[in-house]
Write a protein that holds these residues in place. Structure first.
Motif, mmCIF file in Angstrom:
data_model
loop_
_atom_site.group_PDB
_atom_site.id
_atom_site.type_symbol
_atom_site.label_atom_id
_atom_site.label_comp_id
_atom_site.label_asym_id
_atom_site.label_seq_id
_atom_site.Cartn_x
_atom_site.Cartn_y
_atom_site.Cartn_z
ATOM 1 N N GLU A 7 1.482 -8.722 4.328
ATOM 2 C CA GLU A 7 2.399 -9.094 3.249
ATOM 3 C C GLU A 7 1.792 -10.040 2.228
ATOM 4 O O GLU A 7 2.273 -10.124 1.096
ATOM 5 N N ASP A 8 0.755 -10.735 2.580
ATOM 6 C CA ASP A 8 0.150 -11.699 1.652
ATOM 7 C C ASP A 8 -1.035 -11.127 0.879
ATOM 8 O O ASP A 8 -1.696 -11.859 0.132
ATOM 9 N N ILE A 9 -1.322 -9.853 1.068
ATOM 10 C CA ILE A 9 -2.427 -9.218 0.336
ATOM 11 C C ILE A 9 -1.821 -8.244 -0.668
ATOM 12 O O ILE A 9 -1.358 -7.155 -0.312
ATOM 13 N N TYR A 10 -1.808 -8.626 -1.940
ATOM 14 C CA TYR A 10 -1.122 -7.855 -2.972
ATOM 15 C C TYR A 10 -2.022 -6.797 -3.635
ATOM 16 O O TYR A 10 -3.209 -6.707 -3.350
ATOM 17 N N TYR A 11 -1.388 -6.012 -4.510
ATOM 18 C CA TYR A 11 -2.032 -5.082 -5.443
ATOM 19 C C TYR A 11 -2.500 -3.766 -4.825
ATOM 20 O O TYR A 11 -3.145 -2.965 -5.485
ATOM 21 N N GLY A 12 -2.211 -3.518 -3.563
ATOM 22 C CA GLY A 12 -2.380 -2.181 -3.007
ATOM 23 C C GLY A 12 -3.758 -1.793 -2.530
ATOM 24 O O GLY A 12 -3.935 -0.681 -2.037
ATOM 25 N N ARG A 13 -4.721 -2.662 -2.675
ATOM 26 C CA ARG A 13 -6.086 -2.293 -2.254
ATOM 27 C C ARG A 13 -6.508 -2.943 -0.941
ATOM 28 O O ARG A 13 -7.586 -2.675 -0.428
ATOM 29 N N TRP A 41 -0.754 9.999 -6.657
ATOM 30 C CA TRP A 41 -0.839 8.825 -7.530
ATOM 31 C C TRP A 41 -1.586 7.687 -6.833
ATOM 32 O O TRP A 41 -2.404 7.006 -7.466
ATOM 33 N N ASP A 42 -1.331 7.495 -5.556
ATOM 34 C CA ASP A 42 -2.052 6.446 -4.822
ATOM 35 C C ASP A 42 -3.529 6.776 -4.707
ATOM 36 O O ASP A 42 -4.385 5.881 -4.802
ATOM 37 N N ILE A 65 -5.308 8.535 -6.797
ATOM 38 C CA ILE A 65 -5.919 8.373 -8.118
ATOM 39 C C ILE A 65 -6.165 6.901 -8.432
ATOM 40 O O ILE A 65 -7.225 6.517 -8.949
ATOM 41 N N HIS A 66 -5.200 6.049 -8.109
ATOM 42 C CA HIS A 66 -5.247 4.644 -8.522
ATOM 43 C C HIS A 66 -5.779 3.708 -7.435
ATOM 44 O O HIS A 66 -5.737 2.482 -7.609
ATOM 45 N N GLY A 67 -6.256 4.253 -6.326
ATOM 46 C CA GLY A 67 -6.896 3.427 -5.315
ATOM 47 C C GLY A 67 -5.959 2.612 -4.457
ATOM 48 O O GLY A 67 -6.377 1.605 -3.859
ATOM 49 N N THR A 68 -4.690 3.019 -4.364
ATOM 50 C CA THR A 68 -3.729 2.275 -3.545
ATOM 51 C C THR A 68 -3.307 3.068 -2.308
ATOM 52 O O THR A 68 -2.332 2.706 -1.643
ATOM 53 N N TYR A 69 -4.026 4.142 -2.017
ATOM 54 C CA TYR A 69 -3.781 4.925 -0.800
ATOM 55 C C TYR A 69 -4.417 4.189 0.384
ATOM 56 O O TYR A 69 -5.518 3.666 0.277
ATOM 57 N N ARG A 70 -3.718 4.124 1.486
ATOM 58 C CA ARG A 70 -4.213 3.378 2.644
ATOM 59 C C ARG A 70 -5.607 3.857 3.065
ATOM 60 O O ARG A 70 -5.869 5.060 3.122
ATOM 61 N N VAL A 94 0.864 -1.178 0.000
ATOM 62 C CA VAL A 94 0.000 0.000 0.000
ATOM 63 C C VAL A 94 0.904 1.233 0.000
ATOM 64 O O VAL A 94 2.089 1.138 0.337
ATOM 65 N N ASN A 95 0.368 2.393 -0.411
ATOM 66 C CA ASN A 95 1.160 3.644 -0.408
ATOM 67 C C ASN A 95 2.439 3.495 -1.226
ATOM 68 O O ASN A 95 3.552 3.554 -0.713
ATOM 69 N N PHE A 96 2.298 3.350 -2.542
ATOM 70 C CA PHE A 96 3.451 3.112 -3.407
ATOM 71 C C PHE A 96 4.167 4.386 -3.857
ATOM 72 O O PHE A 96 5.264 4.314 -4.398
ATOM 73 N N SER A 97 3.554 5.529 -3.693
ATOM 74 C CA SER A 97 4.141 6.785 -4.177
ATOM 75 C C SER A 97 5.389 7.153 -3.381
ATOM 76 O O SER A 97 5.620 6.655 -2.277
#
Length: 334
Positions: free
Chosen positions: A281-287, A265-266, A268-273, A256-259
């Motif tokens: 660690e086992d839940i991928y893709y930022g959502r 950017w997070d 906009i793309h739905g990856t903001y916490r 999560v929080n890739f910026s």
């Protein structure tokens, strides 16, 4: 920066007009590539590049370590993003060894580009502001910054997909409580990939050496600060810059929080916490996972993790993602 500065002082008038080594077509104003890689003087450039890298790495990182982690260790609740947990000593050594090795790689690559340009090799870098319209002098500042930051967002996010994460990026996430020395402690393959992307503007569109160099230093500085684990907050003149807790959350919750320097950017793309999601660690893709779909154990572990965050690291000195019993009840978590 030094190479560009020296070159800006030593170019003759013809080169400034782009009529020989720079490869500028005087009629169209387009720089055409010359496939020559001149490496005269590479060694001193490499030594200078390595010196600057290590001076910043150990200068800024070393000062922060001494001033906070040593001098104020007993006051961690006043300054540390995760005040109750510390990076183990063996991982502290590991990040310094790995980070130092990657700096050698980065210095080698950047010295290659710098020497190429110093010897008149082709690039899109120019040295006189009047070579391009005045508005480009202004616009290239946000253009370089946005291009690099958005590209690194996707680079980072891609390295959080299962295969690349497990085989490359997971190495960087050994540091769940990052310090300033974590900034370059990355898998060498990923590090070189990142360096190539950050260097790419010099060969993709016309840039003056000053904006590019200033933004490069800004990016490296904030990379150190945002990995420091210290509750630094962005200044009023940095509305785009997330506070240090933003990236500290990334290390604590993984996907999560890739910026880096622009949290937009997070968003906009739905990856903001999000408050109603859990992350590990086992839940991928930022959502993350909807908290209503999580098991009782997952919810309990996530709620505990939230209590370990320092409220002083957030704006208003209050944990942004805390969930009360009423909040949990409203989300129908049992």
């Amino acid at each position: 920066m030094l190479v560009h500065f020296i070159r800006s002082l030593t170019l003759d008038e013809n080169e400034m007009l782009g009529e020989n080594q720079s490869g500028v077509n005087a009629t169209l104003g387009i720089r055409m590539p010359k496939l020559e890689f001149k490496m005269d003087g590479y060694l001193p450039v490499w030594l200078g590049s390595a010196a600057v890298s290590y001076i910043m790495y150990f200068g800024i990182g070393g000062f922060l370590h001494w001033y906070f982690y040593v001098r104020q260790r007993d006051k961690a609740h006043e300054w540390k993003c995760q005040p109750n947990t510390w990076l183990p000593a063996d991982l502290e050594r590991h990040e310094i060894y790995l980070g130092s090795f990657c700096l050698i790689l980065g210095s080698t690559l950047s010295a290659f580009f710098a020497t190429h340009i110093m010897n008149g090799g082709w690039s899109m870098v120019y040295y006189r502001f009047s070579d391009y319209p005045w508005y480009w002098t202004i616009l290239q500042w946000p253009a370089i910054f946005i291009y690099q930051d958005y590209l690194t967002y996707w680079h980072h996010r891609i390295y959080h997909t299962p295969f690349l994460y497990k085989n490359f990026h997971k190495l960087h996430h050994k540091y769940k409580q990052p310090t300033a020395f974590s900034v370059t402690a990355i898998h060498p393959v990923e590090f070189v990939h990142m360096q190539l992307m950050l260097s790419s503007p010099m060969f993709l569109f016309p840039i003056h050496w000053i904006p590019y160099s200033v933004i490069a230093m800004y990016t490296y500085y904030h990379g150190i600060i945002d990995h420091s684990g210290i509750n630094f907050k962005a200044y009023w003149w940095q509305p785009w810059q997330p506070d240090a807790i933003f990236h500290d959350n990334h290390h604590q919750y993984f996907h999560v929080n890739f910026s880096f320097n622009c949290s937009l950017w997070d968003k906009i793309h739905g990856t903001y916490r999000r408050k109603d999601r859990i992350y590990h660690e086992d839940i991928y893709y930022g959502r993350g996972k909807d908290i209503r779909e999580a098991s009782v154990q997952e919810v309990a572990e996530d709620l505990h993790q939230r209590t370990t965050e320092n409220p002083l690291a957030f704006r208003g000195n209050k944990r942004e993602f805390d969930l009360s019993e009423d909040d949990v009840a409203k989300l129908k978590v049992h």
